[in-house]
Motif scaffolding. Structure first.
Motif, PDB file in Angstrom:
ATOM      1  N   GLU A  24       0.832  -1.199   0.000  1.00  0.00           N
ATOM      2  CA  GLU A  24       0.000   0.000   0.000  1.00  0.00           C
ATOM      3  C   GLU A  24       0.867   1.250   0.000  1.00  0.00           C
ATOM      4  O   GLU A  24       0.547   2.252  -0.650  1.00  0.00           O
ATOM      5  N   LEU A  25       1.989   1.206   0.774  1.00  0.00           N
ATOM      6  CA  LEU A  25       2.888   2.355   0.806  1.00  0.00           C
ATOM      7  C   LEU A  25       3.523   2.590  -0.559  1.00  0.00           C
ATOM      8  O   LEU A  25       3.671   3.741  -1.005  1.00  0.00           O
ATOM      9  N   GLU A  26       3.893   1.510  -1.234  1.00  0.00           N
ATOM     10  CA  GLU A  26       4.466   1.634  -2.574  1.00  0.00           C
ATOM     11  C   GLU A  26       3.462   2.315  -3.510  1.00  0.00           C
ATOM     12  O   GLU A  26       3.819   3.205  -4.300  1.00  0.00           O
ATOM     13  N   LYS A  27       2.218   1.904  -3.453  1.00  0.00           N
ATOM     14  CA  LYS A  27       1.185   2.496  -4.296  1.00  0.00           C
ATOM     15  C   LYS A  27       0.988   3.978  -3.978  1.00  0.00           C
ATOM     16  O   LYS A  27       0.822   4.809  -4.884  1.00  0.00           O
ATOM     17  N   ALA A  28       1.031   4.315  -2.654  1.00  0.00           N
ATOM     18  CA  ALA A  28       0.820   5.705  -2.259  1.00  0.00           C
ATOM     19  C   ALA A  28       1.959   6.578  -2.765  1.00  0.00           C
ATOM     20  O   ALA A  28       1.748   7.699  -3.253  1.00  0.00           O
ATOM     21  N   MET A  29       3.194   6.089  -2.675  1.00  0.00           N
ATOM     22  CA  MET A  29       4.337   6.870  -3.167  1.00  0.00           C
ATOM     23  C   MET A  29       4.258   7.048  -4.676  1.00  0.00           C
ATOM     24  O   MET A  29       4.606   8.103  -5.220  1.00  0.00           O
ATOM     25  N   HIS A  30       3.801   6.031  -5.383  1.00  0.00           N
ATOM     26  CA  HIS A  30       3.683   6.119  -6.841  1.00  0.00           C
ATOM     27  C   HIS A  30       2.635   7.163  -7.213  1.00  0.00           C
ATOM     28  O   HIS A  30       2.840   7.964  -8.124  1.00  0.00           O
ATOM     29  N   ARG A  31       1.495   7.146  -6.499  1.00  0.00           N
ATOM     30  CA  ARG A  31       0.444   8.137  -6.799  1.00  0.00           C
ATOM     31  C   ARG A  31       0.923   9.547  -6.492  1.00  0.00           C
ATOM     32  O   ARG A  31       0.500  10.508  -7.151  1.00  0.00           O
ATOM     33  N   ALA A  32       1.825   9.647  -5.469  1.00  0.00           N
ATOM     34  CA  ALA A  32       2.313  10.982  -5.109  1.00  0.00           C
ATOM     35  C   ALA A  32       3.447  11.443  -6.006  1.00  0.00           C
ATOM     36  O   ALA A  32       3.914  12.571  -5.894  1.00  0.00           O
ATOM     37  N   GLY A  33       3.873  10.603  -6.878  1.00  0.00           N
ATOM     38  CA  GLY A  33       4.917  10.987  -7.820  1.00  0.00           C
ATOM     39  C   GLY A  33       6.309  10.824  -7.278  1.00  0.00           C
ATOM     40  O   GLY A  33       7.245  11.465  -7.782  1.00  0.00           O
ATOM     41  N   VAL A  34       6.478  10.011  -6.258  1.00  0.00           N
ATOM     42  CA  VAL A  34       7.818   9.776  -5.712  1.00  0.00           C
ATOM     43  C   VAL A  34       8.569   8.858  -6.663  1.00  0.00           C
ATOM     44  O   VAL A  34       8.112   7.749  -6.959  1.00  0.00           O
ATOM     45  N   THR A  35       9.717   9.356  -7.143  1.00  0.00           N
ATOM     46  CA  THR A  35      10.500   8.576  -8.095  1.00  0.00           C
ATOM     47  C   THR A  35      11.262   7.496  -7.352  1.00  0.00           C
ATOM     48  O   THR A  35      11.535   7.614  -6.158  1.00  0.00           O
ATOM     49  N   PRO A  36      11.651   6.438  -8.085  1.00  0.00           N
ATOM     50  CA  PRO A  36      12.441   5.376  -7.439  1.00  0.00           C
ATOM     51  C   PRO A  36      13.731   5.903  -6.836  1.00  0.00           C
ATOM     52  O   PRO A  36      14.196   5.393  -5.809  1.00  0.00           O
ATOM     53  N   GLU A  37      14.311   6.960  -7.484  1.00  0.00           N
ATOM     54  CA  GLU A  37      15.551   7.518  -6.947  1.00  0.00           C
ATOM     55  C   GLU A  37      15.332   8.203  -5.592  1.00  0.00           C
ATOM     56  O   GLU A  37      16.223   8.233  -4.745  1.00  0.00           O
ATOM     57  N   ASP A  38      14.153   8.797  -5.398  1.00  0.00           N
ATOM     58  CA  ASP A  38      13.864   9.523  -4.138  1.00  0.00           C
ATOM     59  C   ASP A  38      13.192   8.642  -3.081  1.00  0.00           C
ATOM     60  O   ASP A  38      12.918   9.094  -1.953  1.00  0.00           O
ATOM     61  N   LYS A  39      12.883   7.456  -3.451  1.00  0.00           N
ATOM     62  CA  LYS A  39      12.111   6.598  -2.534  1.00  0.00           C
ATOM     63  C   LYS A  39      12.811   6.420  -1.186  1.00  0.00           C
ATOM     64  O   LYS A  39      12.199   6.579  -0.121  1.00  0.00           O
ATOM     65  N   GLU A  40      14.126   6.102  -1.208  1.00  0.00           N
ATOM     66  CA  GLU A  40      14.839   5.815   0.038  1.00  0.00           C
ATOM     67  C   GLU A  40      14.917   7.066   0.912  1.00  0.00           C
ATOM     68  O   GLU A  40      14.711   7.004   2.132  1.00  0.00           O
ATOM     69  N   LYS A  41      15.218   8.217   0.278  1.00  0.00           N
ATOM     70  CA  LYS A  41      15.302   9.465   1.051  1.00  0.00           C
ATOM     71  C   LYS A  41      13.958   9.833   1.652  1.00  0.00           C
ATOM     72  O   LYS A  41      13.862  10.304   2.783  1.00  0.00           O
ATOM     73  N   PHE A  42      12.912   9.618   0.851  1.00  0.00           N
ATOM     74  CA  PHE A  42      11.570   9.953   1.344  1.00  0.00           C
ATOM     75  C   PHE A  42      11.212   9.108   2.562  1.00  0.00           C
ATOM     76  O   PHE A  42      10.667   9.602   3.545  1.00  0.00           O
ATOM     77  N   LEU A  43      11.509   7.820   2.485  1.00  0.00           N
ATOM     78  CA  LEU A  43      11.183   6.931   3.605  1.00  0.00           C
ATOM     79  C   LEU A  43      11.964   7.319   4.864  1.00  0.00           C
ATOM     80  O   LEU A  43      11.418   7.318   5.976  1.00  0.00           O
TER      81      LEU A  43
END
Length: 482
Positions: A24-43
């Motif tokens: 669910e978190l992966e889906k939420a980040m995708h909808r918010a436009g979080v790129t794979p490169e920013d995923k780790e920093k965002f988390l």
């Protein structure tokens, strides 16, 4: 299904829920436009930010509860060393847990939890001074324990303020500051139990404070040949400088006189039996009274004269310097009961106590002087000039049996009975007897075991005489036939 299987299923379900949450978190980040490169920093940022917010909220909740506790205004009242301490207070049990009071044990106190947030602090403080107890408790899980410092003070016990200065053995007429005696009488030839005698005398705190001598005295004697018991108690006047000798002479004189008169006195024995057979016969009563006067009254007269001679032999002394009260009794058991005769001048109390039949018979009345706190003394010549002296001061009685015959100085009777009127109240004597047997637990003073053949009773009685009574610090002496 066993425990291991249940545990495995539980862990499996937890992992499944975590996987679902991660998806669910992966889906939420995708909808918010979080790129794979920013995923780790965002988390990292999200976890750090949420954790800081969580800790701040948890700390704020702890602070709010701490403020609530402080607003209770909790204060511990002062206590007294060696005296029972008991204080009850309440805390919000629905808001805190793991409550403890640091330092309480070292001071002789214990904190116990009751119902619905009630806490009870009890014990006996052990040391004087101002102290701080720390109330420690838990508020929010994960937060450090909270603490609240609460002041408390313990005052000195009045008993500890009294000095106990030993009497100088070089003074004239020195006597020990305390004394005990126990006379165990063997059972009769018919196997019947015999009464024993015990006595103790202790210097009062008012005398010990200044290193002054004990003025009271007592004496016990059992005539083995004739089976007569003799008891005497005397209270030397505190204002008379040699009264300690006066009380000693008075007791010794009446014991010796009675002992000699009771050693072989068939006339007295016959008169007692004849009087018991017909107590309404005036002639028989007169005959036994004549013997009682010879033994009891003349014994008191001899004591008076002996004190007077001692005073006259002491250069610069006066009879009043040896002023003392005196009470004494002679007792013997017959087939028909006990015959008792007595003499009493002064204050204190002398009583025949019968617990079984609920009676307390005073063997006289305490003397009252012209002013409050005064009394009459054996050394006063007017005592024996009074035409009513025999009627006022002598007593004789026959009783089937009794629990105890008590002779005591006013150092015991005043705190125990408070008024002369109470001396005639059976309930007061029953209360006194209960205190004698049970002691004073609040002062850690045990009772006296008045059972047959118990020599330890003398030391128990001496310890018992140390009971605390505000304003009553005179010498204390008691003699008991039981």
């Amino acid at each position: 299904m066993n425990r291991l299987q249940r545990k495995g299923i539980s862990q499996y379900r937890r992992i499944a829920r975590l996987n679902e949450s991660a998806l669910e978190l992966e889906k939420a980040m995708h909808r918010a436009g979080v790129t794979p490169e920013d995923k780790e920093k965002f988390l990292d940022w999200a976890v750090s930010s949420m954790w800081s917010s969580y800790k701040e909220e948890r700390m704020n909740r702890r602070i709010i509860i701490e403020n609530e506790i402080r607003q209770l205004g909790l204060r511990f009242p002062n206590g007294t060393v060696k005296k029972d301490y008991n204080f009850t207070f309440r805390l919000p049990s629905d808001r805190i847990s793991d409550v403890e009071l640091l330092g309480a044990g070292e001071m002789g106190l214990t904190l116990n939890a009751g119902d619905q947030g009630e806490y009870i602090l009890t014990g006996r403080p052990v040391s004087i001074g101002d102290y701080t107890l720390t109330l420690r408790y838990r508020t929010v899980e994960g937060e450090p324990a909270s603490e609240l410092n609460i002041p408390i003070a313990f005052n000195p016990n009045p008993r500890d303020l009294w000095k106990n200065i030993a009497t100088d053995p070089r003074i004239p007429y020195y006597k020990p500051d305390r004394e005990t005696a126990y006379l165990m009488v063997e059972e009769g030839g018919d196997g019947s139990a015999r009464k024993d005698m015990v006595a103790a005398s202790q210097r009062g705190r008012s005398h010990a404070q200044e290193g002054k001598a004990r003025d009271d005295h007592f004496a016990l004697y059992h005539c083995d040949d004739s089976d007569w018991y003799i008891l005497a108690v005397a209270d030397g006047a505190g204002s008379a400088k040699y009264s300690r000798k006066g009380s000693e002479i008075a007791c010794a004189t009446v014991i010796e006189h009675c002992k000699q008169r009771l050693l072989d006195n068939p006339g007295f024995e016959r008169a007692i039996h004849e009087y018991e057979a017909d107590r309404e016969d005036n002639d028989k009563r007169t005959d036994v009274t004549r013997h009682v006067i010879d033994i009891i009254y003349n014994g008191a007269m001899k004591a008076h004269e002996a004190v007077k001679r001692t005073a006259e032999a002491h250069e610069g002394a006066k009879v009043k310097d040896y002023a003392t009260t005196l009470m004494f009794a002679i007792c013997k058991r017959y087939d028909f009961g006990w015959f008792i005769a007595s003499f009493w001048v002064g204050d204190g109390a002398m009583c025949l106590f019968d617990e079984k039949n609920r009676t307390a018979k005073l063997l006289g009345q305490p003397d009252e002087g012209e002013f409050s706190g005064q009394t009459r003394f054996l050394t006063m010549p007017e005592i024996f000039r009074d035409p009513e002296v025999v009627k006022k001061r002598l007593r004789m009685t026959i009783v089937p049996d009794f629990t105890a015959l008590f002779l005591m100085s006013d150092g015991v009777s005043d705190p125990m009975f408070e008024t002369d009127r109470n001396l005639s109240d059976y309930d007061k004597w029953e209360e006194f007897y209960r205190k004698l047997k049970e002691g004073f637990p609040e002062d850690e003073i045990g009772g006296v075991d008045l059972s047959d053949d118990n020599p330890e009773a003398q030391y128990q009685l001496l310890r018992w005489l140390d009971f605390w009574s505000p304003g009553n610090h005179d010498d204390r002496t008691i003699a008991i036939l039981y």
